[in-house]
Design an enzyme around this catalytic site. Structure first.
Site, mmCIF file in Angstrom:
data_model
loop_
_atom_site.group_PDB
_atom_site.id
_atom_site.type_symbol
_atom_site.label_atom_id
_atom_site.label_comp_id
_atom_site.label_asym_id
_atom_site.label_seq_id
_atom_site.Cartn_x
_atom_site.Cartn_y
_atom_site.Cartn_z
ATOM 1 N N ASP A 16 144.976 96.269 61.949
ATOM 2 C CA ASP A 16 145.911 96.738 61.362
ATOM 3 C C ASP A 16 146.903 95.864 61.861
ATOM 4 O OD1 ASP A 16 144.393 98.413 59.550
ATOM 5 O OD2 ASP A 16 145.519 100.170 60.325
ATOM 6 N N LYS A 19 145.132 91.074 61.093
ATOM 7 C CA LYS A 19 144.158 89.399 60.992
ATOM 8 C C LYS A 19 143.805 89.444 59.950
ATOM 9 C CE LYS A 19 141.652 92.715 62.907
ATOM 10 N NZ LYS A 19 142.169 94.081 62.848
ATOM 11 N N ALA A 42 137.448 98.444 57.546
ATOM 12 C CA ALA A 42 138.165 97.484 57.718
ATOM 13 C C ALA A 42 138.714 97.320 56.188
ATOM 14 C CB ALA A 42 138.114 96.331 57.955
ATOM 15 N N GLY A 43 140.030 96.789 56.569
ATOM 16 C CA GLY A 43 140.706 97.027 55.667
ATOM 17 C C GLY A 43 141.615 95.856 56.144
ATOM 18 N N HIS A 44 141.821 94.589 55.274
ATOM 19 C CA HIS A 44 142.226 93.143 56.059
ATOM 20 C C HIS A 44 142.678 92.758 54.164
ATOM 21 C CE1 HIS A 44 139.191 92.325 59.159
ATOM 22 N NE2 HIS A 44 139.923 94.028 59.961
ATOM 23 N N ARG A 144 116.765 103.722 65.967
ATOM 24 C CA ARG A 144 116.622 103.141 65.579
ATOM 25 C C ARG A 144 115.581 103.889 63.977
ATOM 26 N NH1 ARG A 144 113.825 103.241 71.501
ATOM 27 N NH2 ARG A 144 115.032 105.415 71.528
ATOM 28 N N GLN A 223 138.901 96.111 63.158
ATOM 29 C CA GLN A 223 139.264 96.793 64.021
ATOM 30 C C GLN A 223 139.603 96.442 65.450
ATOM 31 O OE1 GLN A 223 136.189 97.805 62.797
ATOM 32 N NE2 GLN A 223 137.377 98.738 61.468
ATOM 33 N N GLY A 301 144.977 104.965 52.620
ATOM 34 C CA GLY A 301 146.115 105.239 52.713
ATOM 35 C C GLY A 301 147.229 105.930 53.858
ATOM 36 N N SER A 413 154.372 85.940 63.534
ATOM 37 C CA SER A 413 154.574 86.486 62.516
ATOM 38 C C SER A 413 155.993 86.877 61.132
ATOM 39 C CB SER A 413 153.645 86.319 61.547
ATOM 40 O OG SER A 413 153.479 86.183 60.452
HETATM 41 P P1 GDP Z 1 144.254 93.706 59.513
HETATM 42 O O1 GDP Z 1 143.538 95.089 59.046
HETATM 43 O O2 GDP Z 1 144.459 93.791 61.390
HETATM 44 O O3 GDP Z 1 144.291 93.047 58.594
HETATM 45 O O4 GDP Z 1 145.958 94.278 59.497
HETATM 46 P P2 GDP Z 1 146.234 95.183 58.146
HETATM 47 O O5 GDP Z 1 146.138 94.315 56.616
HETATM 48 O O6 GDP Z 1 145.190 96.155 57.324
HETATM 49 O O7 GDP Z 1 147.733 95.266 58.106
HETATM 50 C C1 GDP Z 1 148.650 94.415 58.242
HETATM 51 C C2 GDP Z 1 149.593 94.831 57.275
HETATM 52 O O8 GDP Z 1 150.678 94.120 57.546
HETATM 53 C C3 GDP Z 1 149.454 94.191 55.946
HETATM 54 O O9 GDP Z 1 150.342 94.655 54.719
HETATM 55 C C4 GDP Z 1 150.089 93.001 55.672
HETATM 56 O O10 GDP Z 1 150.559 91.966 54.656
HETATM 57 C C5 GDP Z 1 151.719 93.308 56.288
HETATM 58 N N1 GDP Z 1 151.647 92.032 57.518
HETATM 59 C C6 GDP Z 1 151.110 90.727 58.118
HETATM 60 N N2 GDP Z 1 152.128 90.093 58.715
HETATM 61 C C7 GDP Z 1 152.959 90.459 58.565
HETATM 62 C C8 GDP Z 1 154.731 90.301 59.151
HETATM 63 O O11 GDP Z 1 154.183 89.400 59.673
HETATM 64 N N3 GDP Z 1 155.776 90.292 58.388
HETATM 65 C C9 GDP Z 1 155.843 91.828 57.693
HETATM 66 N N4 GDP Z 1 156.418 92.910 57.176
HETATM 67 N N5 GDP Z 1 154.581 92.544 57.195
HETATM 68 C C10 GDP Z 1 153.085 91.337 57.735
HETATM 69 P P1 IMO Z 2 141.035 97.028 60.265
HETATM 70 O O1 IMO Z 2 139.907 96.169 60.700
HETATM 71 C C1 IMO Z 2 143.193 100.903 61.694
HETATM 72 C C2 IMO Z 2 140.415 104.260 62.949
HETATM 73 C C3 IMO Z 2 140.567 105.277 62.268
HETATM 74 C C4 IMO Z 2 139.643 106.356 63.142
HETATM 75 C C5 IMO Z 2 138.377 105.288 64.044
HETATM 76 C C6 IMO Z 2 137.159 106.227 63.744
HETATM 77 O O2 IMO Z 2 141.877 97.122 58.858
HETATM 78 O O3 IMO Z 2 142.368 96.535 61.886
HETATM 79 P P2 IMO Z 2 135.963 104.415 61.478
HETATM 80 O O4 IMO Z 2 136.201 104.844 60.964
HETATM 81 O O5 IMO Z 2 135.741 103.696 62.228
HETATM 82 O O6 IMO Z 2 134.208 106.030 62.500
HETATM 83 O O7 IMO Z 2 137.449 105.362 62.378
HETATM 84 O O8 IMO Z 2 138.600 104.061 63.673
HETATM 85 N N1 IMO Z 2 140.205 102.883 62.269
HETATM 86 C C7 IMO Z 2 140.826 101.634 61.940
HETATM 87 N N2 IMO Z 2 142.188 101.945 62.414
HETATM 88 N N3 IMO Z 2 142.601 99.710 61.575
HETATM 89 C C8 IMO Z 2 141.142 99.415 61.177
HETATM 90 O O9 IMO Z 2 140.494 98.343 61.086
HETATM 91 C C9 IMO Z 2 140.297 100.525 61.766
HETATM 92 N N4 IMO Z 2 139.540 101.473 61.038
HETATM 93 C C10 IMO Z 2 138.447 101.920 62.239
HETATM 94 O O10 IMO Z 2 141.239 105.542 61.818
HETATM 95 O O11 IMO Z 2 140.830 106.266 64.270
HETATM 96 MG MG MG Z 3 143.420 97.030 58.211
#
Ligand code: GDP
Ligand code: IMO
Ligand code: MG
Length: 435
Positions: A16, A19, A42-44, A144, A223, A301, A413
């Site tokens: 998070d 990325k 993942a949640g990007h 496997r 991750q 969440g 950023s």
């Molecule tokens: P990812 O999993 O690495 O793609 O990151 P996530 O999307 O899960 O979480 C990053 C959160 O920070 C998202 O809600 C983005 O919209 C937000 N974000 C990214 N860059 C910035 C920044 O520079 N400032 C703020 N305030 N929020 C940011």
């Molecule tokens: P992005 O790509 C943050 C964490 C879970 C848990 C551990 C194992 O958005 O950065 P899993 O379901 O993969 O077996 O869970 O890894 N985890 C993440 N934490 N961002 C993620 O992805 C994650 N994907 C898995 O919370 O601790």
């Molecule tokens: Mg994320």
């Protein structure tokens, strides 16, 4: 063969980091955007003019028409979730189906994987997983007993491919109510798979040809290094190699196909789920980071644990991935703190201070963060587009951060939107991003 322009985006903390934002920002300069590991854990997030898009399995180049989107063989895919994700994108005007290629080697996440993940998480050895079946899917692959996307093209043998893993889960769990019998599971899977069959293909071959032709490739990590099954805080990790090695196994491209590595880190630290986090602040400061930074998981969440920037883990991630430059995200979240901190080492029970990242879960216990405290800043950095516009205290903070991690900042950023950020002079991203 042009590799110099091929770039990897990798998370350097516990996920998070932002990325998705960086991939979306850079994507217009790339022909291919590739996911190579992970799944819908993942949640990007990509934010464009205040509108937010959460991507889970579709690469974050989705909003750019010129980008071909590749899901590599190292990824694990849930097709029902993918269908919803595509529908949501289509309803908002982004047709990605025609640009999507799914590797025949990618593994399917199946209902019994999810059931096993949730069953384990109900027990004493909780990891705090996302409950999406990721771990069991990768386990079945290693044992496997996995099912590849390519197997969907052979419906007559599909039940035989699925049965061994399915039977093992039943043996362990009994017959959970939410798990359909095998015949129905296969039927439902084939139904869900139908629209995707034309998208399944030889992603490795496509990428190899792209590399040969010199078409630039952007690799999107999911991750992060501290969640890497080998280089993270084992056993509190995910089940794939999210660090650089996973890029090669997850695409089938050799190391010489890669040019540079951009490591993504927040200006502070967060973590979701259980496991060591020496920088964690269980006080009002941690709470403030969570509220200002909206630190609640994109996928589940859940509230994220928050703390100051952790130098040793980020330096470890830079070494593991050969990071050429850092993208430091969410600096704006630190605006208005009277004081900011950077963890520079860990103090053990005997008073020794080390920067080493322990290899064993037990060795994390009792480590206390050694924190360097710096003056905060009151003028906002939010939305800043030039380093020169930052308050001097913020610049001083970033300089210390660079020294602690021994890696230069290539992008900063200052807000979630595409436009909110600065490109430092001398950044290797110059030429890829508008100044
Ligand atoms: P990812 O999993 O690495 O793609 O990151 P996530 O999307 O899960 O979480 C990053 C959160 O920070 C998202 O809600 C983005 O919209 C937000 N974000 C990214 N860059 C910035 C920044 O520079 N400032 C703020 N305030 N929020 C940011
Ligand atoms: P992005 O790509 C943050 C964490 C879970 C848990 C551990 C194992 O958005 O950065 P899993 O379901 O993969 O077996 O869970 O890894 N985890 C993440 N934490 N961002 C993620 O992805 C994650 N994907 C898995 O919370 O601790
Ligand atoms: Mg994320």
């Amino acid at each position: 063969m042009g590799a110099a322009g091929n770039l990897a985006i990798l998370g350097l903390q516990w996920g998070d980091e932002g990325k998705g934002k960086v991939v979306d920002l850079l994507a217009p300069r790339f022909r291919h955007v590739v996911r190579f590991q992970g799944g819908n854990n993942a949640g990007h997030t990509v934010v464009v003019k205040g509108e937010s898009f959460a991507l889970h399995q579709v690469p974050s180049g989705a909003l750019h028409e010129g980008c071909l989107l590749v899901v590599g063989g190292g990824v694990v895919l849930n097709l029902e979730v993918l269908a919803l994700e595509l529908e949501r994108l289509e309803s908002r005007g982004f047709a990605v189906r025609e640009r999507l290629l799914l590797s025949e080697k990618a593994h399917l996440i199946l209902p019994h994987h999810i059931a096993l993940d949730r069953w384990r998480e109900g027990g004493r050895n909780r990891i705090g997983t996302t409950g999406r079946g990721i771990g069991p899917c990768y386990e079945m692959k290693a044992a496997r007993m996995g099912v590849r996307l390519g197997d969907l093209l052979h419906p007559e043998t599909l039940a035989d491919r699925i049965r061994p893993g399915f039977d093992e889960v039943l043996h362990l769990l009994g017959s959970p109510e939410d798990l359909p019998p095998l015949e129905r599971l296969v039927q439902e899977l084939l139904q869900a798979a139908t629209p995707f069959l034309p998208l399944i293909g030889d992603a490795q071959g496509r990428l190899f040809e792209a590399w040969k032709r010199g078409e630039p490739i952007l690799f999107e990590g999911a991750q992060a290094t501290l969640l890497d099954i080998d280089h993270g805080t084992y056993p509190f990790v995910t089940s794939s190699n999210c660090s650089l090695g996973g890029l090669f196994t997850g695409t089938g491209l050799p190391p010489k196909a890669l040019g540079r590595v951009l490591g993504i880190a927040k200006a502070y630290t967060t973590r979701v789920g259980a496991g060591p986090m020496p920088s964690e602040l269980l006080d009002a400061t941690g709470e403030r980071l969570r509220e200002v930074g909206h630190e609640y998981g994109t996928t589940t969440g859940r509230p994220r644990r928050c703390g100051w920037f952790d130098g040793p883990i980020t330096a470890h991630a830079c070494r593991t991935n050969g990071v050429d430059g850092l993208a430091i995200m969410k600096l704006d979240v630190l605006d208005g703190f009277g004081e900011v901190g950077i963890v520079t080492g860990y103090r053990d029970g005997e008073g020794g201070v080390s920067r080493r990242v322990p290899g064993c879960a037990q060795d994390w216990e009792g480590l206390r963060p050694e924190i360097r405290r710096l003056p905060g800043w009151s003028a906002p950095t939010r939305g800043a587009r030039r380093l020169a516009d930052l308050p001097p205290e913020a610049r001083a903070y970033l300089q210390v951060l660079e020294e602690v991690v021994e890696t230069p900042i290539a992008y900063l950023s200052t807000g979630p939107d595409r436009e909110e950020g600065c490109l430092p002079g001398g950044s290797f991203l110059q030429g890829l991003l508008p100044a």
